[in-house]
Scaffold this motif. Structure first.
Motif, PDB file in Angstrom:
ATOM      1  N   UNK A 199     -26.058 -21.060 -13.337  1.00  0.00           N
ATOM      2  CA  UNK A 199     -26.346 -20.344 -14.585  1.00  0.00           C
ATOM      3  C   UNK A 199     -25.180 -20.466 -15.569  1.00  0.00           C
ATOM      4  N   UNK A 200     -24.580 -21.641 -15.603  1.00  0.00           N
ATOM      5  CA  UNK A 200     -23.513 -21.902 -16.561  1.00  0.00           C
ATOM      6  C   UNK A 200     -22.139 -21.414 -16.168  1.00  0.00           C
ATOM      7  N   UNK A 201     -21.986 -20.813 -14.988  1.00  0.00           N
ATOM      8  CA  UNK A 201     -20.698 -20.275 -14.568  1.00  0.00           C
ATOM      9  C   UNK A 201     -20.255 -20.916 -13.253  1.00  0.00           C
ATOM     10  N   UNK A 202     -18.953 -21.163 -13.095  1.00  0.00           N
ATOM     11  CA  UNK A 202     -18.447 -21.719 -11.829  1.00  0.00           C
ATOM     12  C   UNK A 202     -18.826 -20.811 -10.666  1.00  0.00           C
ATOM     13  N   UNK A 203     -19.177 -21.446  -9.556  1.00  0.00           N
ATOM     14  CA  UNK A 203     -19.687 -20.669  -8.420  1.00  0.00           C
ATOM     15  C   UNK A 203     -19.155 -21.274  -7.131  1.00  0.00           C
ATOM     16  N   UNK A 204     -18.665 -20.409  -6.243  1.00  0.00           N
ATOM     17  CA  UNK A 204     -18.190 -20.857  -4.940  1.00  0.00           C
ATOM     18  C   UNK A 204     -18.855 -20.014  -3.855  1.00  0.00           C
ATOM     19  N   UNK A 205     -19.196 -20.660  -2.741  1.00  0.00           N
ATOM     20  CA  UNK A 205     -19.803 -19.954  -1.615  1.00  0.00           C
ATOM     21  C   UNK A 205     -19.582 -20.771  -0.358  1.00  0.00           C
ATOM     22  N   UNK A 206     -19.622 -20.109   0.789  1.00  0.00           N
ATOM     23  CA  UNK A 206     -19.418 -20.796   2.070  1.00  0.00           C
ATOM     24  C   UNK A 206     -20.703 -21.406   2.607  1.00  0.00           C
ATOM     25  N   UNK A 207     -21.852 -21.016   2.009  1.00  0.00           N
ATOM     26  CA  UNK A 207     -23.132 -21.393   2.608  1.00  0.00           C
ATOM     27  C   UNK A 207     -23.879 -22.465   1.822  1.00  0.00           C
ATOM     28  N   UNK A 208     -23.175 -23.293   1.049  1.00  0.00           N
ATOM     29  CA  UNK A 208     -23.852 -24.365   0.321  1.00  0.00           C
ATOM     30  C   UNK A 208     -24.555 -25.314   1.298  1.00  0.00           C
ATOM     31  N   UNK A 209     -25.782 -25.674   0.975  1.00  0.00           N
ATOM     32  CA  UNK A 209     -26.505 -26.750   1.652  1.00  0.00           C
ATOM     33  C   UNK A 209     -27.159 -27.616   0.590  1.00  0.00           C
ATOM     34  N   UNK A 210     -27.071 -28.921   0.757  1.00  0.00           N
ATOM     35  CA  UNK A 210     -27.702 -29.855  -0.176  1.00  0.00           C
ATOM     36  C   UNK A 210     -28.665 -30.744   0.593  1.00  0.00           C
TER      37      UNK A 210
ATOM     38  N   UNK B  45     -31.601 -30.711  -4.174  1.00  0.00           N
ATOM     39  CA  UNK B  45     -31.753 -29.281  -3.905  1.00  0.00           C
ATOM     40  C   UNK B  45     -30.437 -28.744  -3.361  1.00  0.00           C
ATOM     41  N   UNK B  46     -30.039 -27.574  -3.863  1.00  0.00           N
ATOM     42  CA  UNK B  46     -28.883 -26.862  -3.325  1.00  0.00           C
ATOM     43  C   UNK B  46     -29.323 -25.451  -2.964  1.00  0.00           C
ATOM     44  N   UNK B  47     -29.021 -25.035  -1.735  1.00  0.00           N
ATOM     45  CA  UNK B  47     -29.326 -23.664  -1.346  1.00  0.00           C
ATOM     46  C   UNK B  47     -28.042 -22.864  -1.208  1.00  0.00           C
ATOM     47  N   UNK B  48     -28.126 -21.618  -1.577  1.00  0.00           N
ATOM     48  CA  UNK B  48     -27.055 -20.657  -1.366  1.00  0.00           C
ATOM     49  C   UNK B  48     -27.687 -19.279  -1.404  1.00  0.00           C
ATOM     50  N   UNK B  49     -27.316 -18.426  -0.461  1.00  0.00           N
ATOM     51  CA  UNK B  49     -27.981 -17.133  -0.376  1.00  0.00           C
ATOM     52  C   UNK B  49     -29.468 -17.339  -0.118  1.00  0.00           C
ATOM     53  N   UNK B  50     -30.298 -16.693  -0.917  1.00  0.00           N
ATOM     54  CA  UNK B  50     -31.757 -16.827  -0.776  1.00  0.00           C
ATOM     55  C   UNK B  50     -32.343 -17.804  -1.776  1.00  0.00           C
ATOM     56  N   UNK B  51     -31.486 -18.533  -2.481  1.00  0.00           N
ATOM     57  CA  UNK B  51     -31.955 -19.423  -3.542  1.00  0.00           C
ATOM     58  C   UNK B  51     -31.961 -20.883  -3.091  1.00  0.00           C
TER      59      UNK B  51
END
Length: 329
Positions: free
Chosen positions: A180-191, A206-212
């Protein structure tokens, strides 16, 4: 560091993945053996006017095969090359397959006559494969285990190979992510589910993080990805590059299955296609009007179906005993 070493993906759970590979193995029935042998030959190439696919008539081998685009239900040519996943474009093929005698897997780069020109080791269960329209970039997705955040369940790794520079990205998880236009970091990235544009270095995935589960646009040169839309899995860019075919989780919940749909990139309009059965596949465009995908028949056996990209009509059986379709213009 050479290509072979750079692409190694250090994960645990390899034996678990090897056990999971049984989804690719099955004993062909007498009926399926008949389908495999009818009209077969070794003359499979990446020449135009054909549809390339992985045969499931010989479910334990998965020979790379092709049929005439004008008569996809007709006699097939069957090669001696076996793959768990296959795709081709621009005179280059990608074959994801087990390494001989081992419990690991490899990516084999194929030339226009299906000769192997390069082999790259992969740790993970082959899942998706794509080639850019010019045949110069390849992408793959594998299932892996061992990510601490995932409680021992499967995660995904997506990687790319640029044949012009011999550069490899073993995972997209190291790219800078913007949500959404903002830098984002997470441990659960999947592509997963990479699809290439004609512009060098550019792709969708496709990139998943959280429930998205986001549709992302990526730039390999800048090593960045940015989110475009939620609930888009396994995108496939249309030949005219105006639309993306993909699988959309029903009611946003993958547990309910997926509906194959088409997103207009300019307007954001989503068109659910006439196929109402759940499609767990990365769709493939046959042309600007038609989308193809595989549906399982029984364990180890699938058929390739086709449907209009504008939501009209009805699904039609395109190639029996087949999966991993790729149109060769």
């Amino acid at each position: 560091m050479n290509t072979r070493n750079r692409v190694l993906i250090a994960v645990t759970g390899v034996l678990t993945l090897a056990a999971a590979a049984v989804i690719y193995v099955g004993a062909a029935s007498a009926r399926n053996q008949g389908t495999a042998s009818a009209g077969t030959s070794d003359a499979v190439t990446l020449d135009g006017g054909r549809l390339l696919f992985r045969s499931t008539a010989d479910a334990d081998r998965g020979h790379v095969s092709s049929v005439s685009a004008a008569d996809p239900g007709g006699a097939r040519a069957v090669s001696t090359v076996s793959c768990s996943r296959v795709y081709a474009a621009g005179g280059t093929g990608i074959c994801l397959r087990p390494e001989t005698g081992l419990t690991t897997y490899q990516l084999a780069v194929l030339d226009s006559r299906l000769a192997v020109t390069q082999e790259i080791p992969l740790v993970g269960l082959p899942n998706r494969a794509r080639v850019s329209p010019d045949g110069k970039r390849l992408a793959w997705t594998v299932f892996v285990t061992g990510d601490s955040y995932n409680g021992g369940r499967f995660s995904t790794r997506a990687g790319t190979l640029d044949l012009t520079t011999d550069s490899v990205e073993g995972t997209l998880e190291d790219f800078a992510v913007t949500v959404a236009g903002k830098p984002y970091k997470a441990a659960d990235f999947n592509f997963w589910g990479v699809t290439f544009t004609r512009k060098p270095g550019r792709f969708y995935a496709t990139m998943s993080t959280g429930s998205h589960r986001y549709l992302v646009e990526g730039d390999s040169t800048a090593r960045t990805v940015k989110t475009l839309r939620d609930n888009v899995e396994c995108p496939s860019l249309s030949p005219d590059e105006t639309r993306v075919a993909y699988k959309a989780a029903i009611d946003g919940d993958p547990a309910k299955g997926w509906r194959v749909s088409v997103l207009d990139l300019a307007s954001g309009t989503v068109t659910p296609l006439a196929e109402t059965r759940t499609v767990d596949d990365q769709p493939a465009w046959l042309d600007d009007r038609t989308v193809a995908y595989a549906l399982p028949r029984t364990q180890g056996h699938s058929d390739v179906w086709a449907v209009s990209a504008d939501g009209s009509g009805a699904p039609r059986l395109l190639i029996p005993e087949a999966e991993s379709p790729a149109a060769l213009p």
